[in-house]
Design an enzyme around this catalytic site. Structure first.
Site, PDB file in Angstrom:
ATOM      1  CE  LYS A  70      -4.336  -1.709   2.123  1.00  0.00           C
ATOM      2  NZ  LYS A  70      -5.212  -1.353   3.314  1.00  0.00           N
ATOM      3  CG  ASP A 106      -7.927   1.192   4.182  1.00  0.00           C
ATOM      4  OD1 ASP A 106      -8.453   0.209   3.799  1.00  0.00           O
ATOM      5  OD2 ASP A 106      -6.784   1.271   3.800  1.00  0.00           O
TER       6      ASP A 106
HETATM    7  P1  NAP Z   1      -1.063  -3.884  10.195  1.00  0.00           P
HETATM    8  O1  NAP Z   1      -0.522  -2.438   9.531  1.00  0.00           O
HETATM    9  O2  NAP Z   1       0.117  -4.934  10.378  1.00  0.00           O
HETATM   10  O3  NAP Z   1      -1.283  -3.069  11.716  1.00  0.00           O
HETATM   11  C1  NAP Z   1      -1.810  -4.059  12.794  1.00  0.00           C
HETATM   12  C2  NAP Z   1      -1.420  -3.360  14.201  1.00  0.00           C
HETATM   13  O4  NAP Z   1      -1.794  -4.199  15.265  1.00  0.00           O
HETATM   14  C3  NAP Z   1      -0.369  -2.944  14.466  1.00  0.00           C
HETATM   15  O5  NAP Z   1      -0.134  -1.520  15.117  1.00  0.00           O
HETATM   16  C4  NAP Z   1       0.115  -3.789  15.521  1.00  0.00           C
HETATM   17  O6  NAP Z   1       1.475  -3.756  16.408  1.00  0.00           O
HETATM   18  C5  NAP Z   1      -0.760  -4.169  16.097  1.00  0.00           C
HETATM   19  N1  NAP Z   1      -0.796  -5.692  16.787  1.00  0.00           N
HETATM   20  C6  NAP Z   1      -0.524  -6.674  16.102  1.00  0.00           C
HETATM   21  N2  NAP Z   1      -0.509  -7.768  17.154  1.00  0.00           N
HETATM   22  C7  NAP Z   1      -0.705  -7.146  18.222  1.00  0.00           C
HETATM   23  C8  NAP Z   1      -0.748  -7.685  19.753  1.00  0.00           C
HETATM   24  N3  NAP Z   1      -0.613  -8.979  20.008  1.00  0.00           N
HETATM   25  N4  NAP Z   1      -0.910  -7.017  20.675  1.00  0.00           N
HETATM   26  C9  NAP Z   1      -1.131  -5.412  20.297  1.00  0.00           C
HETATM   27  N5  NAP Z   1      -1.006  -4.753  19.063  1.00  0.00           N
HETATM   28  C10 NAP Z   1      -0.882  -5.807  18.028  1.00  0.00           C
HETATM   29  O7  NAP Z   1      -2.460  -4.293   9.816  1.00  0.00           O
HETATM   30  P2  NAP Z   1      -3.528  -3.326   9.126  1.00  0.00           P
HETATM   31  O8  NAP Z   1      -3.589  -3.235   7.730  1.00  0.00           O
HETATM   32  O9  NAP Z   1      -3.858  -2.249   9.808  1.00  0.00           O
HETATM   33  O10 NAP Z   1      -4.854  -4.263   9.507  1.00  0.00           O
HETATM   34  C11 NAP Z   1      -5.333  -4.555  10.831  1.00  0.00           C
HETATM   35  C12 NAP Z   1      -6.495  -5.494  10.668  1.00  0.00           C
HETATM   36  O11 NAP Z   1      -7.518  -4.723  10.128  1.00  0.00           O
HETATM   37  C13 NAP Z   1      -6.411  -6.790   9.904  1.00  0.00           C
HETATM   38  O12 NAP Z   1      -7.306  -7.590  10.942  1.00  0.00           O
HETATM   39  C14 NAP Z   1      -6.887  -6.464   8.601  1.00  0.00           C
HETATM   40  O13 NAP Z   1      -7.570  -7.695   8.183  1.00  0.00           O
HETATM   41  C15 NAP Z   1      -8.228  -5.536   9.118  1.00  0.00           C
HETATM   42  N6  NAP Z   1      -8.590  -4.682   8.031  1.00  0.00           N
HETATM   43  C16 NAP Z   1     -10.098  -4.634   7.785  1.00  0.00           C
HETATM   44  C17 NAP Z   1     -10.357  -3.967   6.739  1.00  0.00           C
HETATM   45  C18 NAP Z   1     -11.907  -4.201   6.140  1.00  0.00           C
HETATM   46  O14 NAP Z   1     -12.262  -3.611   5.220  1.00  0.00           O
HETATM   47  N7  NAP Z   1     -12.799  -4.537   7.094  1.00  0.00           N
HETATM   48  C19 NAP Z   1      -9.541  -3.133   6.101  1.00  0.00           C
HETATM   49  C20 NAP Z   1      -8.223  -2.953   6.356  1.00  0.00           C
HETATM   50  C21 NAP Z   1      -7.573  -3.673   7.280  1.00  0.00           C
HETATM   51  P3  NAP Z   1       2.715  -3.196  15.959  1.00  0.00           P
HETATM   52  O15 NAP Z   1       2.676  -1.876  15.303  1.00  0.00           O
HETATM   53  O16 NAP Z   1       3.396  -3.017  17.349  1.00  0.00           O
HETATM   54  O17 NAP Z   1       3.328  -4.125  15.058  1.00  0.00           O
END
Ligand code: NAP
Length: 289
Positions: A70, A106
């Protein structure tokens, strides 16, 4: 479909095997009478420049961009529009003649789901985002533009959490507060929250028993609890909120509205929400059996 005139669309990412976008967009094209074909392409970081060059020379109508490209894709585009310009993150590309234009849907997809599915207006509300990754960034920039009263960004890494607060301050002038998971401050902010959103992957299939450590029991009774996860449709986090009688919203609506926004950007036409929501809900329910 007239195969000699069909316009190609697709999603570029790695992994993309489980993407629901081909089901969604091909059905949207059918409902709208658009002569398009949407495919998924597993594209590695090394392949990304060639894949974007192919969008131009094969005259795609457009593509979606997903994990992990992205942000990496932006140097290969001619310009960014709207939220993509603000956040530096792109999930939808439109090819118009020789030009590639990057968009981010998003934040807007989340807002449409908030307003239309939950009847929730974020203006004036205190908002807590759990997680500080890509989705949290998109939501934070969008929500700040909608006039929220306060924003708490909850992360597990102090530097990363503060970096997002700083980026928001520099680009919008809005001061969000960085809070760390596991601190007593969480109880205090929970007690004033109007909206709590899980943007971490905690609870996503197959690790469905997990949930972010947040004191939902301290939230006011009308606090809306959202999860961006849509697989499973009802996460453990939302189940816990439901048991406390708090209103809840799953991530499926956001996914559907993002698909609608992408289709609008490419075709100028708006596919209907309900049949597309039901299509994806049915696929997910089958997978969950
Ligand atoms: P990302 O960039 O990898 O961000 C994930 C975040 O969660 C990071 O801040 C990470 O921490 C944190 N995290 C992961 N494991 C954790 C834990 N054990 N304890 C505390 N924090 C934790 O992912 P993303 O793209 O933002 O996506 C995140 C979620 O949103 C996914 O499940 C995705 O499927 C969902 N999503 C859904 C849609 C929709 O249309 N519904 C759209 C976009 C995303 P760190 O920063 O410390 O690594």
């Amino acid at each position: 479909m007239f195969i000699d005139q069909v316009k190609l669309y697709g999603v570029f990412g790695d992994p993309v095997a489980h993407s629901l976008s081909p089901h969604f967009q091909n059905e949207a094209f059918k409902l709208l009478g658009v002569n398009g074909l949407y495919l998924k392409f597993r594209i590695t970081a090394e392949q990304l420049p060639a894949a974007i060059a192919a969008v131009r020379c094969l005259e795609f109508g457009g593509v979606n961009i997903t994990i992990p490209h992205k942000e990496a894709v932006t140097p290969y585009l001619d310009r960014l529009e709207g939220d993509a310009k603000l956040t530096g993150s792109v999930n939808t590309i439109l090819r118009r003649d020789d030009e590639l234009i990057g968009y981010s849907t998003d934040g807007e997809g989340f807002l449409l789901s908030l307003r239309h599915q939950a009847g929730f207006e974020p203006r004036g509300k205190k908002v807590i985002l759990l997680g500080v990754g890509g989705a949290a960034r998109a939501l934070a920039f969008r929500l700040v533009q909608e006039g929220i009263a306060a924003l708490y960004l909850v992360g597990r890494d102090r530097e990363k959490t503060e970096r997002l607060c700083q980026a928001l301050r520099e680009k919008t002038g809005f001061s969000a507060e960085a809070v760390l998971f596991g601190t007593s401050r969480l109880k205090m902010i929970a007690a004033q929250a109007g909206l709590v959103v899980n943007t971490t992957p905690l609870g996503m299939y197959p690790e469905t028993k997990l949930f972010p450590p947040f004191p939902l029991e301290d939230c006011p009774r009308d606090c809306l609890v959202c999860d961006l996860i849509y697989h499973p449709l009802t996460t453990t986090f939302l189940r816990r909120a439901g048991a406390l009688k708090l209103p809840t919203l799953s991530g499926l609506g956001m996914l559907v509205y993002q698909g609608i926004l992408a289709c609008q950007i490419w075709t100028g036409l708006t596919p209907p929400f309900s049949p597309l929501y039901q299509l994806l809900e049915g696929i997910l329910q089958q997978e969950e059996q």
